[in-house]
Scaffold this active site. Sequence first.
Site, mmCIF file in Angstrom:
data_model
loop_
_atom_site.group_PDB
_atom_site.id
_atom_site.type_symbol
_atom_site.label_atom_id
_atom_site.label_comp_id
_atom_site.label_asym_id
_atom_site.label_seq_id
_atom_site.Cartn_x
_atom_site.Cartn_y
_atom_site.Cartn_z
ATOM 1 N N TYR A 121 -19.238 13.542 -104.103
ATOM 2 C CA TYR A 121 -18.423 14.862 -104.478
ATOM 3 C C TYR A 121 -18.198 15.517 -103.041
ATOM 4 O O TYR A 121 -18.764 15.417 -102.033
ATOM 5 C CB TYR A 121 -19.520 15.699 -105.229
ATOM 6 N N ASP A 161 -26.338 22.630 -106.338
ATOM 7 C CA ASP A 161 -27.147 21.848 -105.406
ATOM 8 C C ASP A 161 -26.135 20.881 -104.419
ATOM 9 O O ASP A 161 -26.088 19.745 -104.809
ATOM 10 C CB ASP A 161 -28.091 20.891 -106.365
ATOM 11 N N ILE A 162 -25.689 21.598 -103.287
ATOM 12 C CA ILE A 162 -24.784 20.832 -102.719
ATOM 13 C C ILE A 162 -25.509 20.579 -101.176
ATOM 14 O O ILE A 162 -25.873 21.278 -100.648
ATOM 15 C CB ILE A 162 -23.574 21.849 -102.054
ATOM 16 N N GLU A 163 -25.535 19.163 -101.344
ATOM 17 C CA GLU A 163 -26.096 18.396 -100.176
ATOM 18 C C GLU A 163 -25.275 17.284 -99.253
ATOM 19 O O GLU A 163 -25.689 16.708 -98.473
ATOM 20 C CB GLU A 163 -27.729 17.681 -100.654
ATOM 21 N N GLY A 164 -24.168 17.427 -99.602
ATOM 22 C CA GLY A 164 -23.122 16.582 -99.037
ATOM 23 C C GLY A 164 -21.735 17.047 -99.145
ATOM 24 O O GLY A 164 -21.385 17.851 -99.733
#
Length: 310
Positions: A121, A161-164
């Site tokens: 994403y 929940d943005i981790e990338g």
Amino acid sequence: MARKLQLITSLLSLLLLLALVGGSHGRHRGGLRGHKGGIAIYWGQRVPETTLEETCRTKLYSYVNIAFLYKFGNGATPEINLSGHCNPLIDGCKGLSTEIEYCQSLGIKVLLSIGGGTSTYTLTSKHEARELATYLWNNFLGGHSSSRPLGSAVLDGIDFDIEGGATEYYPDLARYLSEYDTKGTNKKVHLSAAPQCPYPDARIGAALETGLFDYVWVQFYNNPGCEYTAANADNFFKAWNEWASIKAGKVFLGLPAAPGAANNGYVKPKVLKSKVLPVIKESKKYGGVMLWSRYWDVETGYSAAIKDSV
């Protein structure tokens, strides 16, 4: 007559004294020991974690994040992955609608979490942020679409929940989603986020600065510099105080529900209740505890062990 009046006066004084003592005792046990919070849980990533309805029936949780909408942006068709619970590609998740509505009937807020620990994403422009907001509104919130993956149920909001991926356009996504508060229904679109505990968060920090987020469950795990341990308590409380000062509704302490749920950051329930919660509950923005995840909570019973103290 004078003796009777003196007796009545003494009795009234005694009753007043008892009321003051009782009131003081009640405040000490309740308000002065901190604010009451709730537990947030992530559900959807491992089948043995029980169904969504069974999860809510425990009445352990105030918030459930359905995880994840793991694919979006860069021209991709948005897609959810519920890891074996159901297959959205063949409309197999529409039956969750009744379970979502059951949870909501208990007063539990149910949100869709976007992102997660994958590289599938991103958002590459304001236009893509607008397109994703429109998609989320029509397919999961108060809008209308023939392809609603979770059926007709109207979720309470969206969790970031943005981790990338790229980070520039998540503030735009938050603003576009917040505009729907006044469109279509009277139901508020709640926004939540799960930043890492190093402050400010490198990926979602700019979005949080918009002040539009109702709930921020900070991941105090997989980050040794700001996790709670006896030796690192000062750094932990410093990080907590930084997060507790942000422009947001409520801030939550995010923890793994079991030692195996994260590389590090697990805090034993007894330690959490005696060393951590009494301090952070004094924060005005304290909202409770977030746990990763329902699967691990079933394994350990962590939420049941801490619920009365949260």
